[in-house]
Design a protein around this motif. Structure first.
Motif, PDB file in Angstrom:
ATOM      1  N   ASP A  25     -39.339   3.939  12.744  1.00 50.44           N
ATOM      2  CA  ASP A  25     -38.292   3.405  13.714  1.00 50.44           C
ATOM      3  C   ASP A  25     -38.132   4.492  14.783  1.00 50.44           C
ATOM      4  OD1 ASP A  25     -37.792   1.159  12.233  1.00 50.44           O
ATOM      5  OD2 ASP A  25     -36.383   2.176  10.919  1.00 50.44           O
ATOM      6  N   LEU A  28     -40.854   4.408  17.532  1.00 50.05           N
ATOM      7  CA  LEU A  28     -40.597   3.129  18.381  1.00 50.05           C
ATOM      8  C   LEU A  28     -39.520   3.345  19.293  1.00 50.05           C
ATOM      9  CD1 LEU A  28     -41.580   0.233  15.923  1.00 50.05           C
ATOM     10  CD2 LEU A  28     -43.006   1.129  17.704  1.00 50.05           C
ATOM     11  N   ASP A  29     -38.485   3.843  18.578  1.00 48.21           N
ATOM     12  CA  ASP A  29     -37.283   4.036  19.256  1.00 48.21           C
ATOM     13  C   ASP A  29     -37.501   4.917  20.847  1.00 48.21           C
ATOM     14  OD1 ASP A  29     -35.618   2.510  17.929  1.00 48.21           O
ATOM     15  OD2 ASP A  29     -34.740   4.206  16.840  1.00 48.21           O
ATOM     16  N   ILE A  31     -40.269   5.349  22.519  1.00 49.67           N
ATOM     17  CA  ILE A  31     -40.990   4.502  23.210  1.00 49.67           C
ATOM     18  C   ILE A  31     -40.200   3.229  23.811  1.00 49.67           C
ATOM     19  CG2 ILE A  31     -42.857   2.388  23.459  1.00 49.67           C
ATOM     20  CD1 ILE A  31     -44.462   4.262  21.159  1.00 49.67           C
ATOM     21  N   ASN A  32     -39.468   2.812  23.090  1.00 49.76           N
ATOM     22  CA  ASN A  32     -38.545   1.738  23.726  1.00 49.76           C
ATOM     23  C   ASN A  32     -37.421   2.385  24.643  1.00 49.76           C
ATOM     24  OD1 ASN A  32     -39.580  -0.263  22.254  1.00 49.76           O
ATOM     25  ND2 ASN A  32     -38.179  -0.077  20.507  1.00 49.76           N
ATOM     26  N   VAL A  33     -37.028   3.477  24.388  1.00 42.87           N
ATOM     27  CA  VAL A  33     -35.989   4.314  25.506  1.00 42.87           C
ATOM     28  C   VAL A  33     -36.661   4.565  26.672  1.00 42.87           C
ATOM     29  CG1 VAL A  33     -34.674   6.663  25.662  1.00 42.87           C
ATOM     30  CG2 VAL A  33     -34.332   5.125  23.609  1.00 42.87           C
ATOM     31  N   ARG A  34     -37.847   4.922  26.735  1.00 39.84           N
ATOM     32  CA  ARG A  34     -38.496   5.280  27.904  1.00 39.84           C
ATOM     33  C   ARG A  34     -38.838   3.813  28.689  1.00 39.84           C
ATOM     34  NH1 ARG A  34     -42.710   9.529  28.671  1.00 39.84           N
ATOM     35  NH2 ARG A  34     -41.792   9.976  26.708  1.00 39.84           N
ATOM     36  N   ASP A  35     -38.961   2.972  27.858  1.00 39.33           N
ATOM     37  CA  ASP A  35     -39.151   1.645  28.594  1.00 39.33           C
ATOM     38  C   ASP A  35     -37.826   1.146  29.345  1.00 39.33           C
ATOM     39  OD1 ASP A  35     -41.934   1.456  28.137  1.00 39.33           O
ATOM     40  OD2 ASP A  35     -41.650   0.066  26.501  1.00 39.33           O
ATOM     41  N   ALA A  36     -36.967   1.418  28.598  1.00 36.13           N
ATOM     42  CA  ALA A  36     -35.573   1.106  29.166  1.00 36.13           C
ATOM     43  C   ALA A  36     -34.849   1.950  30.069  1.00 36.13           C
ATOM     44  CB  ALA A  36     -34.633   1.271  27.896  1.00 36.13           C
ATOM     45  N   SER A  39     -36.837   0.622  33.354  1.00 36.84           N
ATOM     46  CA  SER A  39     -36.451  -0.725  33.439  1.00 36.84           C
ATOM     47  C   SER A  39     -35.078  -0.811  34.099  1.00 36.84           C
ATOM     48  CB  SER A  39     -36.461  -1.595  32.281  1.00 36.84           C
ATOM     49  OG  SER A  39     -36.048  -2.926  32.824  1.00 36.84           O
ATOM     50  N   TYR A  86     -29.517  -2.820  26.913  1.00 37.94           N
ATOM     51  CA  TYR A  86     -31.097  -3.310  27.087  1.00 37.94           C
ATOM     52  C   TYR A  86     -31.668  -3.194  25.616  1.00 37.94           C
ATOM     53  CZ  TYR A  86     -35.724  -3.317  29.023  1.00 37.94           C
ATOM     54  OH  TYR A  86     -36.954  -3.674  29.256  1.00 37.94           O
ATOM     55  N   LEU A  87     -31.417  -2.160  24.841  1.00 36.92           N
ATOM     56  CA  LEU A  87     -32.323  -1.886  23.532  1.00 36.92           C
ATOM     57  C   LEU A  87     -31.628  -2.766  22.413  1.00 36.92           C
ATOM     58  CD1 LEU A  87     -32.336   2.026  23.777  1.00 36.92           C
ATOM     59  CD2 LEU A  87     -34.284   0.461  24.065  1.00 36.92           C
TER      60      LEU A  87
END
Length: 98
Positions: A25, A28-29, A31-36, A39, A86-87
């Motif tokens: 978790d 992945l968080d 990576i998801n924060v970087r994408d957020a 974006s 967003y997340l």
């Protein structure tokens, strides 16, 4: 023989179980924060961003522009709320701009 559930599971359920079982978790968080960030903040701010790091629910952003850093510091709460929306969960509690 391998262990299998007698019932059918969807691929998303199996992936969620795999992520939870292997404690992925936090990775992945990150990576998801970087994408957020990329974006939600747009390409202009992305160009001034040198590093994005999530540690203990605190998002550390390193910017190359002191003027941009000052401007963003006025809207930290709004940025945190937008990124968490967003997340889809409250991952970020604090934002540090360097």
């Amino acid at each position: 023989m391998s262990n299998r559930n007698a019932e059918n599971s969807s691929l998303s359920e199996v992936l969620k179980q795999f992520i939870e079982k292997n404690k992925l978790d936090k990775g992945l968080d990150k990576i998801n924060v970087r994408d957020a960030w990329e974006s939600q903040m747009g390409p202009a701010i992305k160009n001034y961003t040198h590093s994005i790091e999530l540690r203990n629910h605190t998002l550390y952003i390193k910017l190359s522009s002191s003027v941009l850093r000052e401007e963003l510091s006025y809207g930290k709460e709004k940025i945190i709320n937008n990124l968490n929306d967003y997340l889809g969960e409250d991952i970020i509690k604090k934002l540090i701009l360097n």
